[in-house]
Design a protein around this motif. Structure first.
Motif, PDB file in Angstrom:
ATOM      1  N   ALA A   1       0.823  -1.203   0.000  1.00  0.00           N
ATOM      2  CA  ALA A   1       0.000   0.000   0.000  1.00  0.00           C
ATOM      3  C   ALA A   1       0.860   1.258   0.000  1.00  0.00           C
ATOM      4  N   VAL A   2       1.892   1.294   0.860  1.00  0.00           N
ATOM      5  CA  VAL A   2       2.672   2.510   1.081  1.00  0.00           C
ATOM      6  C   VAL A   2       4.160   2.183   1.157  1.00  0.00           C
ATOM      7  N   ILE A   3       4.983   3.065   0.574  1.00  0.00           N
ATOM      8  CA  ILE A   3       6.438   2.964   0.685  1.00  0.00           C
ATOM      9  C   ILE A   3       6.997   4.298   1.186  1.00  0.00           C
ATOM     10  N   PHE A   4       7.898   4.233   2.182  1.00  0.00           N
ATOM     11  CA  PHE A   4       8.678   5.400   2.606  1.00  0.00           C
ATOM     12  C   PHE A   4      10.035   5.353   1.912  1.00  0.00           C
ATOM     13  N   GLU A   5      10.515   6.504   1.477  1.00  0.00           N
ATOM     14  CA  GLU A   5      11.867   6.551   0.935  1.00  0.00           C
ATOM     15  C   GLU A   5      12.855   6.037   1.973  1.00  0.00           C
ATOM     16  N   ASP A   6      13.889   5.324   1.525  1.00  0.00           N
ATOM     17  CA  ASP A   6      14.812   4.695   2.464  1.00  0.00           C
ATOM     18  C   ASP A   6      15.657   5.702   3.248  1.00  0.00           C
ATOM     19  N   LYS A   7      15.624   6.981   2.875  1.00  0.00           N
ATOM     20  CA  LYS A   7      16.350   8.001   3.622  1.00  0.00           C
ATOM     21  C   LYS A   7      15.578   8.493   4.846  1.00  0.00           C
ATOM     22  N   ILE A   8      14.328   8.071   4.986  1.00  0.00           N
ATOM     23  CA  ILE A   8      13.525   8.462   6.141  1.00  0.00           C
ATOM     24  C   ILE A   8      13.874   7.576   7.329  1.00  0.00           C
ATOM     25  N   VAL A   9      14.311   8.195   8.402  1.00  0.00           N
ATOM     26  CA  VAL A   9      14.623   7.470   9.630  1.00  0.00           C
ATOM     27  C   VAL A   9      13.313   7.198  10.375  1.00  0.00           C
ATOM     28  N   ILE A  10      13.112   5.960  10.754  1.00  0.00           N
ATOM     29  CA  ILE A  10      11.882   5.604  11.455  1.00  0.00           C
ATOM     30  C   ILE A  10      12.043   5.939  12.927  1.00  0.00           C
ATOM     31  N   ASN A  11      11.548   7.105  13.290  1.00  0.00           N
ATOM     32  CA  ASN A  11      11.577   7.543  14.683  1.00  0.00           C
ATOM     33  C   ASN A  11      10.299   8.325  14.966  1.00  0.00           C
ATOM     34  N   GLN A  12      10.115   8.721  16.210  1.00  0.00           N
ATOM     35  CA  GLN A  12       8.895   9.402  16.633  1.00  0.00           C
ATOM     36  C   GLN A  12       8.649  10.672  15.823  1.00  0.00           C
ATOM     37  N   GLU A  13       9.686  11.459  15.615  1.00  0.00           N
ATOM     38  CA  GLU A  13       9.540  12.731  14.911  1.00  0.00           C
ATOM     39  C   GLU A  13       9.024  12.535  13.491  1.00  0.00           C
ATOM     40  N   ASN A  14       9.603  11.585  12.767  1.00  0.00           N
ATOM     41  CA  ASN A  14       9.188  11.371  11.381  1.00  0.00           C
ATOM     42  C   ASN A  14       7.824  10.699  11.272  1.00  0.00           C
ATOM     43  N   LEU A  15       7.535   9.785  12.193  1.00  0.00           N
ATOM     44  CA  LEU A  15       6.240   9.118  12.148  1.00  0.00           C
ATOM     45  C   LEU A  15       5.105  10.085  12.461  1.00  0.00           C
ATOM     46  N   GLU A  16       5.373  11.113  13.230  1.00  0.00           N
ATOM     47  CA  GLU A  16       4.343  12.107  13.508  1.00  0.00           C
ATOM     48  C   GLU A  16       4.121  13.031  12.314  1.00  0.00           C
ATOM     49  N   LYS A  17       5.045  13.040  11.364  1.00  0.00           N
ATOM     50  CA  LYS A  17       4.889  13.829  10.137  1.00  0.00           C
ATOM     51  C   LYS A  17       4.178  13.041   9.035  1.00  0.00           C
ATOM     52  N   ILE A  18       4.089  11.715   9.201  1.00  0.00           N
ATOM     53  CA  ILE A  18       3.465  10.860   8.189  1.00  0.00           C
ATOM     54  C   ILE A  18       2.363  10.073   8.889  1.00  0.00           C
ATOM     55  N   LYS A  19       1.136  10.514   8.702  1.00  0.00           N
ATOM     56  CA  LYS A  19       0.016   9.964   9.463  1.00  0.00           C
ATOM     57  C   LYS A  19      -0.942   9.204   8.546  1.00  0.00           C
ATOM     58  N   PHE A  20      -1.380   8.041   9.019  1.00  0.00           N
ATOM     59  CA  PHE A  20      -2.439   7.279   8.372  1.00  0.00           C
ATOM     60  C   PHE A  20      -3.449   6.932   9.451  1.00  0.00           C
ATOM     61  N   THR A  21      -4.628   7.530   9.389  1.00  0.00           N
ATOM     62  CA  THR A  21      -5.646   7.301  10.410  1.00  0.00           C
ATOM     63  C   THR A  21      -6.992   7.006   9.757  1.00  0.00           C
ATOM     64  N   ASP A  22      -7.742   6.107  10.397  1.00  0.00           N
ATOM     65  CA  ASP A  22      -9.079   5.751   9.919  1.00  0.00           C
ATOM     66  C   ASP A  22      -9.042   5.304   8.462  1.00  0.00           C
ATOM     67  N   MET A  23      -8.029   4.485   8.129  1.00  0.00           N
ATOM     68  CA  MET A  23      -7.822   4.026   6.753  1.00  0.00           C
ATOM     69  C   MET A  23      -8.462   2.660   6.528  1.00  0.00           C
ATOM     70  N   TYR A  24      -8.677   2.328   5.256  1.00  0.00           N
ATOM     71  CA  TYR A  24      -9.153   1.004   4.856  1.00  0.00           C
ATOM     72  C   TYR A  24      -8.147   0.447   3.857  1.00  0.00           C
ATOM     73  N   PHE A  25      -7.249  -0.413   4.325  1.00  0.00           N
ATOM     74  CA  PHE A  25      -6.258  -1.067   3.470  1.00  0.00           C
ATOM     75  C   PHE A  25      -6.847  -2.390   2.995  1.00  0.00           C
ATOM     76  N   ASN A  26      -7.101  -2.500   1.709  1.00  0.00           N
ATOM     77  CA  ASN A  26      -7.778  -3.683   1.196  1.00  0.00           C
ATOM     78  C   ASN A  26      -6.939  -4.411   0.142  1.00  0.00           C
ATOM     79  N   ASN A  27      -6.806  -5.711   0.337  1.00  0.00           N
ATOM     80  CA  ASN A  27      -6.236  -6.605  -0.673  1.00  0.00           C
ATOM     81  C   ASN A  27      -4.883  -6.120  -1.189  1.00  0.00           C
TER      82      ASN A  27
END
Length: 436
Positions: free
Chosen positions: A347-373
């Motif tokens: 469904a979603v890809i983050f560029e590999d230069k994005i560090v997975i930490n609290q600061e970056n995850l708060e900038k990329i939000k997915f809420t109330d989503m429907y991920f199907n198939n």
């Protein structure tokens, strides 16, 4: 008593689905696609042109529905003029001259069709194909995150030097007004450039927030359907259908909102090469061009339906025909809410230069989503381990739903391509809940 309790439980599931989960994806009490969209546009015949649009439109001009216009070569709206187009007007983009329409900085376009009488930009060929003509460019005077101002000089074929003053964009007016595009179709645009790239269906370069962009359908674009550079752009009821490249691309520090919109891709038409997605959110192409003292790209996307219309998703994935739906690049922000992503890898890809930490995850939000198939949900580029992201976005506080259902079962009607309704089926959601 047991049967009574079971019946009450099913009723509560149905009631909750109707008022909560049905809000995911495109919404509306009626199907707002009816009337003005066309999912079989290659069958339309608009007759021969009766008027020619060429050169510069340097004074206020109105196009009439009674005429069919041929857009010839590079046409510019200049000198702070306004081009007004009546509802129902048809403009044919010329194949041989690689026609483009550019609304230069300070000028405006008022293309306000109606639900029953849309304005149509399409190819002048009898057998229409993606990339038959150039497309539409609107150049504004809002800001971006780039140093200096910009130019679209590389986007033209045989550009006359006298037109150079009309190809620049950028300024410091976030609320600038470049006009209205409403109930407009743009078909078969995206002519290939000499450098191998393509024009887009609609390019919005540093366009300001007073510009009205609503109910626009771009179909069969050889380049991107919608491309937004900088500016403050609000778009509602956008439709991208079978684009070869990206459906919606945001870049260069744009502050954009995309609401109640639809992208339908086909694995047999849309490019499966790297870099083509439904939604592409980035802040720059070359980091050397970026002024990091300025706001970087921020997109708020709500009630989107992103659909890959595949006959056999598993087989198409194995053939490499299906990629991810959403790509988020370094330094960009995305807040995606109440949306559907159906039939992608993943469904979603983050560029590999994005560090997975609290600061970056708060900038990329997915809420109330429907991920199907989807063949996986959210990953970092070139990394098959997505446990951290699954744990984060799978938290019940985000209200994300994961399902495995065929598109024909998930959406109301996929077979009637001229008048489809890509909203979720209420009964399908109930069935999913019951099986849980």
């Amino acid at each position: 008593m047991k049967n009574f309790t079971h019946s009450i439980w099913i009723f509560l599931l149905a009631f909750g689905s109707l008022f909560a989960q049905q809000e995911k994806g495109i919404i509306g009490t009626d199907n707002w696609l009816y009337g003005w969209t066309d999912f079989k546009s290659n069958t339309a015949d608009y007759g021969e042109p009766t008027q020619i649009l060429a050169g510069n439109i340097s004074e206020d001009t109105k196009l009439s529905k009674r005429d069919v216009y041929l857009l010839l070569g590079n046409v510019f709206v200049t000198n702070n003029a306004t081009l007004t187009i009546e509802p129902g007007t048809v403009i044919l983009g010329d194949y041989d001259s690689k026609a483009t329409l550019t609304v230069s900085k300070g000028s405006a376009i008022i293309a306000e069709g109606t639900e029953t009488d849309p304005i149509i930009f399409t190819s002048n060929r009898s057998l229409k194909r993606a990339g038959d003509w150039g497309g539409i460019m609107i150049l504004g005077d809002a800001s971006s995150n780039k140093f200096g101002k910009g130019s679209v000089v590389s986007y033209y074929h045989n550009l006359n030097s006298s037109s150079y003053p009309y190809i620049n964009y950028g300024g410091e007016n976030p609320n600038s007004n470049s006009g209205i595009l409403k109930y407009v179709r743009i078909e078969y645009a995206g002519k290939k450039l000499r450098n191998g790239n393509h024009l887009n269906g609609l390019l919005l370069a540093n366009v300001g927030s007073e510009t009205v962009l609503e109910s626009i359908m771009i179909s069969h674009a050889a380049g991107n359907s919608f491309e937004v550079w900088g500016g403050q752009v609000n778009m509602t009821k956008m439709v991208s259908y079978r684009a070869n490249n990206n459906d919606f691309k945001f870049n260069f520090g744009t502050q954009s909102q995309l609401n109640n919109s639809l992208a339908v891709r086909s694995p047999y038409i849309s490019s499966s090469s790297a870099g083509t997605r439904c939604l592409y959110v980035s802040s720059f192409d070359d980091i050397e061009d970026v002024d990091f003292t300025k706001p970087q790209t921020s997109v708020v996307a709500k009630n989107l339906t992103l659909l890959n219309n595949s006959d056999d998703l598993k087989a198409d994935i194995e053939k490499g025909l299906v990629k991810e739906a959403v790509y988020v690049a370094q330094s960009a922000s995305l807040d995606m809410n109440k949306s559907v992503i159906s039939g992608f890898n993943p469904a979603v890809i983050f560029e590999d230069k994005i560090v997975i930490n609290q600061e970056n995850l708060e900038k990329i939000k997915f809420t109330d989503m429907y991920f199907n198939n989807c063949n996986g949900n959210i990953f970092v580029e070139n990394n098959s381990n997505n446990e951290d992201l699954e744990n984060w976005y799978g938290n019940s506080a985000f209200f994300n739903v994961y399902s495995k259902s065929q598109n024909s079962e998930t959406f109301i009607d996929l077979k009637n391509e001229r008048r489809p309704d890509f909203r979720l089926r209420i009964n399908k959601i109930i069935a999913s809940n019951e099986n849980d």
